[in-house]
Design a protein around this motif. Sequence first.
Motif, PDB file in Angstrom:
ATOM      1  N   LEU A 167       0.834  -1.207   0.000  1.00 19.62           N
ATOM      2  CA  LEU A 167       0.000   0.000   0.000  1.00 19.62           C
ATOM      3  C   LEU A 167       0.872   1.262   0.000  1.00 19.62           C
ATOM      4  CD1 LEU A 167      -2.724   1.454   0.146  1.00 19.62           C
ATOM      5  CD2 LEU A 167      -2.625   1.216   2.642  1.00 19.62           C
ATOM      6  N   ALA A 168       1.984   1.209   0.733  1.00 20.86           N
ATOM      7  CA  ALA A 168       2.869   2.379   0.797  1.00 20.86           C
ATOM      8  C   ALA A 168       3.313   2.775  -0.614  1.00 20.86           C
ATOM      9  CB  ALA A 168       4.079   2.088   1.682  1.00 20.86           C
ATOM     10  N   PHE A 169       3.679   1.794  -1.437  1.00 18.25           N
ATOM     11  CA  PHE A 169       4.127   2.119  -2.795  1.00 18.25           C
ATOM     12  C   PHE A 169       2.978   2.602  -3.674  1.00 18.25           C
ATOM     13  CE2 PHE A 169       8.025   0.219  -1.410  1.00 18.25           C
ATOM     14  CZ  PHE A 169       8.950   1.064  -2.015  1.00 18.25           C
ATOM     15  N   LYS A 170       1.801   2.049  -3.447  1.00 12.56           N
ATOM     16  CA  LYS A 170       0.649   2.538  -4.218  1.00 12.56           C
ATOM     17  C   LYS A 170       0.389   4.015  -3.881  1.00 12.56           C
ATOM     18  CE  LYS A 170      -4.211   1.233  -4.648  1.00 12.56           C
ATOM     19  NZ  LYS A 170      -5.121   0.111  -4.398  1.00 12.56           N
ATOM     20  N   LEU A 171       0.461   4.342  -2.604  1.00 13.58           N
ATOM     21  CA  LEU A 171       0.243   5.730  -2.200  1.00 13.58           C
ATOM     22  C   LEU A 171       1.343   6.645  -2.735  1.00 13.58           C
ATOM     23  CD1 LEU A 171      -0.937   5.046   1.440  1.00 13.58           C
ATOM     24  CD2 LEU A 171      -2.317   6.131  -0.338  1.00 13.58           C
ATOM     25  N   LEU A 172       2.566   6.120  -2.729  1.00 12.30           N
ATOM     26  CA  LEU A 172       3.689   6.909  -3.234  1.00 12.30           C
ATOM     27  C   LEU A 172       3.465   7.242  -4.710  1.00 12.30           C
ATOM     28  CD1 LEU A 172       6.324   7.886  -1.989  1.00 12.30           C
ATOM     29  CD2 LEU A 172       7.440   5.860  -2.916  1.00 12.30           C
ATOM     30  N   GLU A 173       2.931   6.290  -5.460  1.00 13.80           N
ATOM     31  CA  GLU A 173       2.645   6.535  -6.882  1.00 13.80           C
ATOM     32  C   GLU A 173       1.559   7.605  -7.026  1.00 13.80           C
ATOM     33  OE1 GLU A 173       1.783   2.746  -8.681  1.00 13.80           O
ATOM     34  OE2 GLU A 173       3.873   2.083  -8.475  1.00 13.80           O
ATOM     35  N   PHE A 186       9.738   8.079  -7.561  1.00 12.93           N
ATOM     36  CA  PHE A 186      10.486   7.890  -6.315  1.00 12.93           C
ATOM     37  C   PHE A 186      11.087   6.489  -6.158  1.00 12.93           C
ATOM     38  CE2 PHE A 186       7.296  11.205  -5.213  1.00 12.93           C
ATOM     39  CZ  PHE A 186       8.169  12.209  -4.833  1.00 12.93           C
ATOM     40  N   HIS A 187      10.689   5.577  -7.050  1.00 11.66           N
ATOM     41  CA  HIS A 187      10.992   4.164  -6.775  1.00 11.66           C
ATOM     42  C   HIS A 187      12.471   3.842  -6.568  1.00 11.66           C
ATOM     43  CE1 HIS A 187       6.969   2.048  -7.712  1.00 11.66           C
ATOM     44  NE2 HIS A 187       6.788   3.233  -7.173  1.00 11.66           N
ATOM     45  N   ASP A 188      13.346   4.497  -7.345  1.00  9.13           N
ATOM     46  CA  ASP A 188      14.766   4.158  -7.244  1.00  9.13           C
ATOM     47  C   ASP A 188      15.352   4.435  -5.856  1.00  9.13           C
ATOM     48  OD1 ASP A 188      14.937   3.245  -9.731  1.00  9.13           O
ATOM     49  OD2 ASP A 188      15.980   4.991 -10.581  1.00  9.13           O
ATOM     50  N   TYR A 189      14.686   5.258  -5.090  1.00  8.76           N
ATOM     51  CA  TYR A 189      15.224   5.603  -3.767  1.00  8.76           C
ATOM     52  C   TYR A 189      15.053   4.476  -2.742  1.00  8.76           C
ATOM     53  CZ  TYR A 189      15.050  10.460  -5.496  1.00  8.76           C
ATOM     54  OH  TYR A 189      15.219  11.609  -6.199  1.00  8.76           O
ATOM     55  N   PHE A 190      14.402   3.392  -3.147  1.00  6.16           N
ATOM     56  CA  PHE A 190      14.034   2.368  -2.153  1.00  6.16           C
ATOM     57  C   PHE A 190      14.670   1.013  -2.403  1.00  6.16           C
ATOM     58  CE2 PHE A 190      10.893   5.659  -2.088  1.00  6.16           C
ATOM     59  CZ  PHE A 190      10.698   5.861  -0.739  1.00  6.16           C
ATOM     60  N   LYS A 191      15.789   1.005  -3.197  1.00 12.25           N
ATOM     61  CA  LYS A 191      16.396  -0.288  -3.547  1.00 12.25           C
ATOM     62  C   LYS A 191      16.819  -1.052  -2.300  1.00 12.25           C
ATOM     63  CE  LYS A 191      17.702   0.767  -8.189  1.00 12.25           C
ATOM     64  NZ  LYS A 191      18.527   1.770  -8.860  1.00 12.25           N
ATOM     65  N   GLU A 192      17.336  -0.326  -1.317  1.00 10.03           N
ATOM     66  CA  GLU A 192      17.689  -0.984  -0.043  1.00 10.03           C
ATOM     67  C   GLU A 192      16.945  -0.256   1.067  1.00 10.03           C
ATOM     68  OE1 GLU A 192      21.800  -2.604   0.606  1.00 10.03           O
ATOM     69  OE2 GLU A 192      22.267  -0.967  -0.788  1.00 10.03           O
ATOM     70  N   VAL A 222       9.460   8.939   4.729  1.00 15.40           N
ATOM     71  CA  VAL A 222       8.834   9.465   3.508  1.00 15.40           C
ATOM     72  C   VAL A 222       7.333   9.603   3.736  1.00 15.40           C
ATOM     73  CG1 VAL A 222       8.384   8.983   1.069  1.00 15.40           C
ATOM     74  CG2 VAL A 222      10.618   8.428   2.071  1.00 15.40           C
ATOM     75  N   ILE A 223       6.671   8.480   3.975  1.00 17.26           N
ATOM     76  CA  ILE A 223       5.281   8.518   4.435  1.00 17.26           C
ATOM     77  C   ILE A 223       5.112   7.456   5.521  1.00 17.26           C
ATOM     78  CG2 ILE A 223       4.097   9.463   2.402  1.00 17.26           C
ATOM     79  CD1 ILE A 223       3.428   6.671   1.481  1.00 17.26           C
ATOM     80  N   SER A 224       4.161   7.690   6.422  1.00 19.26           N
ATOM     81  CA  SER A 224       3.829   6.713   7.457  1.00 19.26           C
ATOM     82  C   SER A 224       2.391   6.266   7.249  1.00 19.26           C
ATOM     83  CB  SER A 224       3.944   7.312   8.861  1.00 19.26           C
ATOM     84  OG  SER A 224       5.148   8.007   9.019  1.00 19.26           O
ATOM     85  N   PHE A 291       6.668   2.805   8.702  1.00 19.12           N
ATOM     86  CA  PHE A 291       7.431   3.981   8.264  1.00 19.12           C
ATOM     87  C   PHE A 291       8.179   3.648   6.977  1.00 19.12           C
ATOM     88  CE2 PHE A 291       7.315   4.163  12.985  1.00 19.12           C
ATOM     89  CZ  PHE A 291       6.675   5.382  13.156  1.00 19.12           C
ATOM     90  N   LEU A 292       7.774   4.253   5.878  1.00 19.20           N
ATOM     91  CA  LEU A 292       8.454   4.005   4.594  1.00 19.20           C
ATOM     92  C   LEU A 292       9.714   4.869   4.524  1.00 19.20           C
ATOM     93  CD1 LEU A 292       8.195   2.548   1.781  1.00 19.20           C
ATOM     94  CD2 LEU A 292       7.274   4.720   0.949  1.00 19.20           C
ATOM     95  N   MET A 293      10.874   4.196   4.391  1.00 15.29           N
ATOM     96  CA  MET A 293      12.154   4.912   4.442  1.00 15.29           C
ATOM     97  C   MET A 293      13.021   4.539   3.255  1.00 15.29           C
ATOM     98  SD  MET A 293      13.103   4.781   8.420  1.00 15.29           S
ATOM     99  CE  MET A 293      12.060   5.627   9.580  1.00 15.29           C
TER     100      MET A 293
END
Length: 349
Positions: A167-173, A186-192, A222-224, A291-293
């Motif tokens: 859900l966090a990634f859906k919201l980020l989109e 934003f996706h590349d920022y979350f590889k690790e 990023v978002i909670s 917490f999405l980091m």
Amino acid sequence: MEDLDPTFIQAPEHRSESNFIPNQPDEIPVIDLSRLDDPKDVQNVISEIGDACEKWGFFQVINHGVPCDERKRVEETVKTFFDLPMEEKIKVKRDEVNPVGYHDGEHTKNVRDWKEVFDVYFKDPMVIPSSTDPEDEGLRVVYNKWPQFPSDFRAACEDYARHAEKLAFKLLELISLSLGLPKERFHDYFKEQMSFFRINRYPPCPRPDLALGVGHHKDADVISLLAQDEVGGLQVSRRSDGVWFPIRPVPNALVINMGNCMEVWTNDKYWSAEHRVVVNTTRERYSIPFFLMPSHDVEVKPLEELVSPENPPRYKGYKWGKFYVSRNRSDFRKLEIQNIQIDDFKLAT
Ligand code: OGA
Ligand code: NI
């Protein structure tokens, strides 16, 4: 009147009654994500999310796809764990080497919170900087801690976290689209990614007028995405005037809020609101924030697409991993000075 350990006592200006106006009309939007199934409504949902991020930095979502029985399972399993004697709980106590697991001494802004928590990394193992020293490029690997009992604890947490992360990634989109950016900007920022989730238990408190479950703070992430039970207590400070508003518990909803990274990426267009938790004398409360980091090596700075000569960058860049480990230091004890905060990176404009 019962005595309260002085470490819990908030300064008068931060207590639950300051700047709180009861019975305000409820304005924080509740957005039904099932509307995304109707192609004609998608753009409306995206603009409503954008407006909420700008005005409040907070909104709630319903029909979000995270099954509510997964949340209940985590809550029940964790309750069994929190009810164990302290000598059992401290076997999985968080420490400065692996800062996850059980903890009951967290300080927000150097005042102790009226709560106990259990933290779980989303990625296990996870890579973080080995020190707060900006010159030191060393990394280390950290692992989750799992109690032996209840035996279902780990599975319950991992199942819930998988749904929350999706859900966090859906919201980020959706947030990315609301900024006029490509969906996957934003996706590349979350590889690790360094995401983690936490289970908070706020026990009844003899002096809710003096202590808080969590003192006023902005989330660093990023978002909670926060699941809360029906007790209530979470409050948000309104962007326009700082007045505190309750976030009303809505059955099966998740509360979404912007963290510091989103505020910096959007150069203050989106707001990372201060929030806090008030406690009460009779009912214990549970909440589960995810917490999405970003990855440790991401440099967080205003996005080039969102700055211009008229809207110059308001922050200098900072390395996410270093910021996070520095910020985390105060979670263990009271420091003499205020810990690192996002305003330390503000540029004069
Ligand atoms: C947090 C937080 C709110 C709550 O853990 O950062 O803001 O309602 N929690 O538990
Ligand atoms: Ni928070």
